[in-house]
Enzyme design. Sequence first.
Site, PDB file in Angstrom:
ATOM      1  N   GLY A  16       0.769  -1.249   0.000  1.00  0.00           N
ATOM      2  CA  GLY A  16       0.000   0.000   0.000  1.00  0.00           C
ATOM      3  C   GLY A  16       0.792   1.287   0.000  1.00  0.00           C
ATOM      4  N   SER A  22       1.860   8.259   1.779  1.00  0.00           N
ATOM      5  CA  SER A  22       1.059   7.076   2.126  1.00  0.00           C
ATOM      6  C   SER A  22       1.166   6.735   3.614  1.00  0.00           C
ATOM      7  CB  SER A  22       1.529   5.862   1.329  1.00  0.00           C
ATOM      8  OG  SER A  22       1.259   6.033  -0.038  1.00  0.00           O
ATOM      9  N   ILE A  23       0.053   6.318   4.209  1.00  0.00           N
ATOM     10  CA  ILE A  23       0.071   5.856   5.595  1.00  0.00           C
ATOM     11  C   ILE A  23       1.042   4.675   5.728  1.00  0.00           C
ATOM     12  CG2 ILE A  23      -1.324   4.741   7.391  1.00  0.00           C
ATOM     13  CD1 ILE A  23      -3.702   6.451   6.411  1.00  0.00           C
ATOM     14  N   ASP A  67      -1.038  -6.568  -8.115  1.00  0.00           N
ATOM     15  CA  ASP A  67      -2.431  -6.122  -8.102  1.00  0.00           C
ATOM     16  C   ASP A  67      -3.178  -7.081  -7.178  1.00  0.00           C
ATOM     17  OD1 ASP A  67      -5.091  -5.601  -8.511  1.00  0.00           O
ATOM     18  OD2 ASP A  67      -4.973  -5.577 -10.697  1.00  0.00           O
ATOM     19  N   VAL A  68      -3.685  -6.574  -6.059  1.00  0.00           N
ATOM     20  CA  VAL A  68      -4.291  -7.469  -5.056  1.00  0.00           C
ATOM     21  C   VAL A  68      -5.649  -8.028  -5.490  1.00  0.00           C
ATOM     22  CG1 VAL A  68      -3.042  -6.329  -3.184  1.00  0.00           C
ATOM     23  CG2 VAL A  68      -5.407  -5.657  -3.665  1.00  0.00           C
ATOM     24  N   TYR A 159     -18.628   8.664   1.777  1.00  0.00           N
ATOM     25  CA  TYR A 159     -17.714   7.522   1.954  1.00  0.00           C
ATOM     26  C   TYR A 159     -18.394   6.239   1.439  1.00  0.00           C
ATOM     27  CZ  TYR A 159     -13.748   5.003   3.951  1.00  0.00           C
ATOM     28  OH  TYR A 159     -12.626   4.226   4.115  1.00  0.00           O
ATOM     29  N   LYS A 166     -15.323  -1.140   4.808  1.00  0.00           N
ATOM     30  CA  LYS A 166     -14.519  -1.063   6.047  1.00  0.00           C
ATOM     31  C   LYS A 166     -15.197  -1.811   7.200  1.00  0.00           C
ATOM     32  CE  LYS A 166     -10.915   1.419   4.682  1.00  0.00           C
ATOM     33  NZ  LYS A 166      -9.637   0.722   4.378  1.00  0.00           N
ATOM     34  N   THR A 197      -3.764  12.035   1.795  1.00  0.00           N
ATOM     35  CA  THR A 197      -2.924  11.122   1.017  1.00  0.00           C
ATOM     36  C   THR A 197      -3.478  11.069  -0.409  1.00  0.00           C
ATOM     37  OG1 THR A 197      -4.321   9.226   1.508  1.00  0.00           O
ATOM     38  CG2 THR A 197      -2.514   9.645   3.045  1.00  0.00           C
ATOM     39  N   LEU A 198      -2.848  10.255  -1.264  1.00  0.00           N
ATOM     40  CA  LEU A 198      -3.343  10.084  -2.630  1.00  0.00           C
ATOM     41  C   LEU A 198      -4.792   9.599  -2.620  1.00  0.00           C
ATOM     42  CD1 LEU A 198      -2.297  10.286  -5.573  1.00  0.00           C
ATOM     43  CD2 LEU A 198      -1.743   7.849  -5.437  1.00  0.00           C
ATOM     44  N   ALA A 199      -5.103   8.644  -1.729  1.00  0.00           N
ATOM     45  CA  ALA A 199      -6.461   8.089  -1.653  1.00  0.00           C
ATOM     46  C   ALA A 199      -7.470   9.119  -1.167  1.00  0.00           C
ATOM     47  CB  ALA A 199      -6.491   6.862  -0.742  1.00  0.00           C
TER      48      ALA A 199
HETATM   49  P1  NAD Z   1      -2.635   5.757  -0.483  1.00  0.00           P
HETATM   50  O1  NAD Z   1      -3.271   6.147  -1.763  1.00  0.00           O
HETATM   51  O2  NAD Z   1      -1.281   6.264  -0.220  1.00  0.00           O
HETATM   52  O3  NAD Z   1      -2.668   4.180  -0.303  1.00  0.00           O
HETATM   53  C1  NAD Z   1      -3.652   3.360  -0.877  1.00  0.00           C
HETATM   54  C2  NAD Z   1      -2.905   2.240  -1.563  1.00  0.00           C
HETATM   55  O4  NAD Z   1      -3.796   1.254  -2.099  1.00  0.00           O
HETATM   56  C3  NAD Z   1      -2.053   2.757  -2.736  1.00  0.00           C
HETATM   57  O5  NAD Z   1      -0.711   2.415  -2.534  1.00  0.00           O
HETATM   58  C4  NAD Z   1      -2.638   2.021  -3.934  1.00  0.00           C
HETATM   59  O6  NAD Z   1      -1.675   1.718  -4.915  1.00  0.00           O
HETATM   60  C5  NAD Z   1      -3.148   0.762  -3.245  1.00  0.00           C
HETATM   61  N1  NAD Z   1      -4.054  -0.001  -4.112  1.00  0.00           N
HETATM   62  C6  NAD Z   1      -5.256   0.380  -4.629  1.00  0.00           C
HETATM   63  N2  NAD Z   1      -5.733  -0.581  -5.441  1.00  0.00           N
HETATM   64  C7  NAD Z   1      -4.823  -1.601  -5.421  1.00  0.00           C
HETATM   65  C8  NAD Z   1      -4.735  -2.856  -6.072  1.00  0.00           C
HETATM   66  N3  NAD Z   1      -5.697  -3.303  -6.905  1.00  0.00           N
HETATM   67  N4  NAD Z   1      -3.642  -3.651  -5.832  1.00  0.00           N
HETATM   68  C9  NAD Z   1      -2.670  -3.223  -4.996  1.00  0.00           C
HETATM   69  N5  NAD Z   1      -2.694  -2.041  -4.354  1.00  0.00           N
HETATM   70  C10 NAD Z   1      -3.758  -1.241  -4.579  1.00  0.00           C
HETATM   71  O7  NAD Z   1      -3.671   6.259   0.665  1.00  0.00           O
HETATM   72  P2  NAD Z   1      -3.713   5.975   2.227  1.00  0.00           P
HETATM   73  O8  NAD Z   1      -4.625   7.004   2.752  1.00  0.00           O
HETATM   74  O9  NAD Z   1      -2.350   5.830   2.767  1.00  0.00           O
HETATM   75  O10 NAD Z   1      -4.491   4.582   2.309  1.00  0.00           O
HETATM   76  C11 NAD Z   1      -3.981   3.442   2.985  1.00  0.00           C
HETATM   77  C12 NAD Z   1      -5.090   2.792   3.809  1.00  0.00           C
HETATM   78  O11 NAD Z   1      -5.457   3.667   4.862  1.00  0.00           O
HETATM   79  C13 NAD Z   1      -6.363   2.476   3.050  1.00  0.00           C
HETATM   80  O12 NAD Z   1      -6.881   1.239   3.478  1.00  0.00           O
HETATM   81  C14 NAD Z   1      -7.288   3.584   3.498  1.00  0.00           C
HETATM   82  O13 NAD Z   1      -8.646   3.198   3.397  1.00  0.00           O
HETATM   83  C15 NAD Z   1      -6.866   3.738   4.917  1.00  0.00           C
HETATM   84  N6  NAD Z   1      -7.250   4.973   5.597  1.00  0.00           N
HETATM   85  C16 NAD Z   1      -6.965   6.192   5.051  1.00  0.00           C
HETATM   86  C17 NAD Z   1      -7.328   7.348   5.717  1.00  0.00           C
HETATM   87  C18 NAD Z   1      -7.046   8.706   5.132  1.00  0.00           C
HETATM   88  O14 NAD Z   1      -7.720   9.671   5.508  1.00  0.00           O
HETATM   89  N7  NAD Z   1      -6.090   8.866   4.246  1.00  0.00           N
HETATM   90  C19 NAD Z   1      -7.993   7.261   6.957  1.00  0.00           C
HETATM   91  C20 NAD Z   1      -8.261   6.002   7.495  1.00  0.00           C
HETATM   92  C21 NAD Z   1      -7.882   4.861   6.813  1.00  0.00           C
HETATM   93  O1  0WE Z   2     -10.349   5.052   2.767  1.00  0.00           O
HETATM   94  C1  0WE Z   2     -10.221   6.176   2.350  1.00  0.00           C
HETATM   95  C2  0WE Z   2     -10.102   6.442   0.861  1.00  0.00           C
HETATM   96  C3  0WE Z   2     -10.399   5.231   0.047  1.00  0.00           C
HETATM   97  C4  0WE Z   2     -10.513   5.440  -1.432  1.00  0.00           C
HETATM   98  C5  0WE Z   2     -10.195   6.610  -2.097  1.00  0.00           C
HETATM   99  C6  0WE Z   2     -10.306   6.680  -3.484  1.00  0.00           C
HETATM  100  C7  0WE Z   2     -10.035   7.944  -4.245  1.00  0.00           C
HETATM  101  C8  0WE Z   2      -9.645   7.663  -5.684  1.00  0.00           C
HETATM  102  C9  0WE Z   2     -10.957   4.367  -2.166  1.00  0.00           C
HETATM  103  N1  0WE Z   2     -11.070   4.424  -3.510  1.00  0.00           N
HETATM  104  C10 0WE Z   2     -10.753   5.549  -4.172  1.00  0.00           C
HETATM  105  N2  0WE Z   2     -10.884   5.551  -5.523  1.00  0.00           N
HETATM  106  C11 0WE Z   2     -10.419   6.558  -6.309  1.00  0.00           C
HETATM  107  O2  0WE Z   2     -10.593   6.547  -7.549  1.00  0.00           O
HETATM  108  N3  0WE Z   2     -10.203   7.232   3.252  1.00  0.00           N
HETATM  109  C12 0WE Z   2     -10.458   6.946   4.637  1.00  0.00           C
HETATM  110  C13 0WE Z   2     -10.021   8.631   2.865  1.00  0.00           C
HETATM  111  C14 0WE Z   2     -11.379   9.238   2.648  1.00  0.00           C
HETATM  112  O3  0WE Z   2     -12.044   9.035   1.488  1.00  0.00           O
HETATM  113  C15 0WE Z   2     -13.283   9.648   1.616  1.00  0.00           C
HETATM  114  C16 0WE Z   2     -13.384  10.239   2.880  1.00  0.00           C
HETATM  115  C17 0WE Z   2     -12.159   9.966   3.553  1.00  0.00           C
HETATM  116  C18 0WE Z   2     -11.796  10.369   4.937  1.00  0.00           C
HETATM  117  C19 0WE Z   2     -14.338   9.722   0.712  1.00  0.00           C
HETATM  118  C20 0WE Z   2     -15.496  10.425   1.063  1.00  0.00           C
HETATM  119  C21 0WE Z   2     -15.609  11.000   2.318  1.00  0.00           C
HETATM  120  C22 0WE Z   2     -14.559  10.929   3.239  1.00  0.00           C
END
Ligand code: NAD
Ligand code: 0WE
Length: 272
Positions: A16, A22-23, A67-68, A159, A166, A197-199
């Site tokens: 990830g 990234s976290i 790719d997971v 969300y 989740k 983050t990117l996500a």
């Molecule tokens: P991130 O974008 O840095 O990490 C998400 C990762 O998922 C990326 O590295 C991406 O390449 C990977 N991924 C997506 N599809 C994939 C696939 N098919 N195969 C392999 N890898 C794949 O963002 P992040 O915020 O660091 O997210 C990491 C985790 O933390 C996620 O589970 C997210 O739901 C969770 N999270 C994020 C937040 C937040 O606010 N950013 C809060 C709570 C939990």
């Molecule tokens: O888990 C997440 C993000 C997960 C995520 C983000 C994306 C953006 C790009 C999953 N899939 C995608 N697909 C994409 O194409 N978080 C906890 C961060 C997050 O996402 C939100 C939040 C928060 C917080 C979406 C809506 C509302 C709040």
Amino acid sequence: MDSIVSLKGKSALIFGVANERSIAWGIAQELHRAGCTVGFSYAGEALGKRVAPLAQSIGSEFVEQCDVADDAQIERVFSLWKEKYGSLDVLIHAVAFADRNDLKDKFVTTSRAGFHLAMDISVYSLVAMACCAAPLMEGREGAILTLTYYGAEKVVKRYNIMGVAKAALEASVRYLASDLGPKGIRVNAISAGPIKTLAASGIGDFRAMLKHHEKTAPLQRNTTQEDVGKSALYLCSPLAGAVTGEVLHVDCGYSIMSTPAIDEPGEPTAQG
Ligand code: NAD
Ligand code: 0WE
């Protein structure tokens, strides 16, 4: 190595990391500081260019694409790991994905395909990884950790399907903890506060969300990758030797709060 706990002689495989925000990268750095050998698996071709230099900066010698969504690719990574290291102590699952269109409007319009995609990438992948990791953790007090979010517990606007995924992920943590406990493997989740983050990019007004979190959370600040990294280190270390099936909130206390403060008329507020 100025960590409060040592993971010297142990190894961790981390899924990830997309970039330095990234976290999973926050977790990787803390595990490395504790003396743990770390390896990485990343998603797309393009991300390899981002992940390789980060891995190199902490002396990592294992960086593999995966790719997971594909069982064969997951099996390949664990088999390469087995060849190189023979065993595994820590598995970090920090992967989530849903169709962007499903994180826009309402949950009620989620398509069957969108539902499946989110559940497959964000939930089933943990089960598949745990199954591959377990034999490598045999007799080693293994630790598996995933990342979740408050949207699993309470409705967070937009969300949507990710909240449902989740919730299933958190339940999966408990079932995996029950199955793998007899092998000495612990399975836990960290529920992190919102982090840019990117996500989180492209999510409608994430800045407003961060402001709200900062105002509402008892600690009056936002959660950082470093906060999550430190708690992850604890959960993956012998300090948490009796902790399994747990969801630890690392969110500056946000999730304990309910009704926001309603200031009495005439009372001066903290802002004056
Ligand atoms: P991130 O974008 O840095 O990490 C998400 C990762 O998922 C990326 O590295 C991406 O390449 C990977 N991924 C997506 N599809 C994939 C696939 N098919 N195969 C392999 N890898 C794949 O963002 P992040 O915020 O660091 O997210 C990491 C985790 O933390 C996620 O589970 C997210 O739901 C969770 N999270 C994020 C937040 C937040 O606010 N950013 C809060 C709570 C939990
Ligand atoms: O888990 C997440 C993000 C997960 C995520 C983000 C994306 C953006 C790009 C999953 N899939 C995608 N697909 C994409 O194409 N978080 C906890 C961060 C997050 O996402 C939100 C939040 C928060 C917080 C979406 C809506 C509302 C709040």
